[in-house]
Design a protein around this motif. Structure first.
Motif, PDB file in Angstrom:
ATOM      1  N   THR A   1     -47.698  43.668 -45.212  1.00 45.69           N
ATOM      2  CA  THR A   1     -46.974  43.018 -46.625  1.00 45.69           C
ATOM      3  C   THR A   1     -48.102  43.165 -46.975  1.00 45.69           C
ATOM      4  O   THR A   1     -49.282  42.561 -46.930  1.00 45.69           O
ATOM      5  N   VAL A   2     -47.703  42.499 -48.214  1.00 41.96           N
ATOM      6  CA  VAL A   2     -48.206  42.071 -49.644  1.00 41.96           C
ATOM      7  C   VAL A   2     -47.828  41.061 -50.285  1.00 41.96           C
ATOM      8  O   VAL A   2     -46.523  41.220 -50.010  1.00 41.96           O
ATOM      9  N   GLY A   3     -48.265  39.650 -50.729  1.00 41.21           N
ATOM     10  CA  GLY A   3     -47.460  39.243 -51.222  1.00 41.21           C
ATOM     11  C   GLY A   3     -46.477  38.198 -50.379  1.00 41.21           C
ATOM     12  O   GLY A   3     -45.512  37.841 -50.894  1.00 41.21           O
ATOM     13  N   GLY A   4     -46.863  38.197 -48.755  1.00 37.77           N
ATOM     14  CA  GLY A   4     -46.110  38.114 -48.240  1.00 37.77           C
ATOM     15  C   GLY A   4     -44.296  38.401 -48.301  1.00 37.77           C
ATOM     16  O   GLY A   4     -43.783  38.248 -47.266  1.00 37.77           O
ATOM     17  N   ALA A   5     -44.108  39.638 -48.671  1.00 37.10           N
ATOM     18  CA  ALA A   5     -42.609  40.738 -48.361  1.00 37.10           C
ATOM     19  C   ALA A   5     -44.046  42.165 -47.845  1.00 37.10           C
ATOM     20  O   ALA A   5     -44.913  42.789 -47.648  1.00 37.10           O
ATOM     21  N   PRO A   6     -42.459  42.940 -46.725  1.00 34.27           N
ATOM     22  CA  PRO A   6     -43.246  43.551 -46.088  1.00 34.27           C
ATOM     23  C   PRO A   6     -42.681  45.297 -47.166  1.00 34.27           C
ATOM     24  O   PRO A   6     -41.317  44.757 -47.754  1.00 34.27           O
ATOM     25  N   MET A   7     -43.927  45.593 -47.178  1.00 34.47           N
ATOM     26  CA  MET A   7     -44.115  46.707 -48.159  1.00 34.47           C
ATOM     27  C   MET A   7     -43.269  47.766 -47.726  1.00 34.47           C
ATOM     28  O   MET A   7     -44.024  48.473 -46.004  1.00 34.47           O
ATOM     29  N   TYR A   8     -42.568  48.654 -48.309  1.00 29.75           N
ATOM     30  CA  TYR A   8     -41.224  49.911 -47.264  1.00 29.75           C
ATOM     31  C   TYR A   8     -42.006  51.054 -47.952  1.00 29.75           C
ATOM     32  O   TYR A   8     -42.062  51.410 -49.154  1.00 29.75           O
ATOM     33  N   PRO A   9     -42.307  52.383 -46.907  1.00 31.63           N
ATOM     34  CA  PRO A   9     -43.068  53.280 -47.982  1.00 31.63           C
ATOM     35  C   PRO A   9     -41.637  54.555 -48.300  1.00 31.63           C
ATOM     36  O   PRO A   9     -41.755  55.536 -48.432  1.00 31.63           O
TER      37      PRO A   9
ATOM     38  N   ASP B   1     -47.360  38.279 -54.895  1.00 31.56           N
ATOM     39  CA  ASP B   1     -48.727  37.952 -55.773  1.00 31.56           C
ATOM     40  C   ASP B   1     -48.532  38.980 -56.992  1.00 31.56           C
ATOM     41  O   ASP B   1     -49.884  38.949 -57.544  1.00 31.56           O
ATOM     42  N   HIS B   2     -47.902  39.298 -57.040  1.00 23.96           N
ATOM     43  CA  HIS B   2     -47.294  40.369 -57.590  1.00 23.96           C
ATOM     44  C   HIS B   2     -46.767  39.953 -59.158  1.00 23.96           C
ATOM     45  O   HIS B   2     -45.941  40.741 -60.267  1.00 23.96           O
TER      46      HIS B   2
END
Length: 185
Positions: free
Chosen positions: A29-37, A50-51
């Motif tokens: 999770t980055v900036g409160g959001a899941p990051m999907y590969p 955050d971005h």
């Protein structure tokens, strides 16, 4: 027959639980959001609170299509706080259309061709006797070192960023979140 079906059902459940547990562990999770590969750099970055500055800058520089491309790319992604720490007015000035070339230079300075994850970067640092040089898409160099269990990235002006979240895997590369904006010469 009934016990064989029970064993198969139990085995299938175990596999499903293991796969689900792995997916939960692997999720970043980055900036409160899941990051999907399975998503590309842009499709993930737009969801990180955050971005937002980085995403706005990438759009202003016209780099969206590039970073949605096949890559692979390694991106050292500065947070909103990192951009806010620049001298007053810097971001606003860079976002002006007449400064697109300078903005592109700063942004592509944060991108390294290829997929350099934390394991590869750590090996490069070890093989380089405590230091690794990374050639950026902009043509400049970044220097990576390890200090206190953290990876530090130093730009050509002597500024140093810390990798705060490593190995955010994307379909077209990997992102490492950093706490400072890196600046070329």
């Amino acid at each position: 027959m009934k016990s064989r079906l029970n064993r198969l059902a139990t085995a299938a459940l175990a596999v499903a639980l293991t796969a689900g547990s792995f997916a939960a562990i692997a999720q970043v999770t980055v900036g409160g959001a899941p990051m999907y590969p399975t998503k590309d750099i842009i499709d993930n970055a737009v969801n990180s609170k955050d971005h937002t500055t980085l995403v706005a800058a990438v759009k202003a520089a016209g780099l969206v299509d590039t970073l949605k491309g096949p890559g692979p790319f390694t991106v050292f992604a500065p947070t909103n706080e990192a951009f806010a720490a620049l001298p007053a007015g810097t971001v606003d000035t860079l976002l002006k259309p007449e400064n697109k070339a300078a903005l592109t230079g700063v942004l592509t300075y944060h991108v390294v061709p290829g997929k350099v994850d934390a394991a590869a970067l750590t090996k490069m640092i070890k093989d380089g006797n405590g230091m690794a040089s990374l050639k950026t898409v902009a043509g400049g160099s970044l220097t990576a070192k390890s200090s206190g269990g953290k990876v530090m990235i130093t730009d050509e002006k002597g500024g140093t960023a810390t990798v705060t979240i490593a190995d955010v895997y994307q379909s077209n590369g990997v992102i490492h979140v950093v706490d400072k904006v890196l600046l070329p010469k």
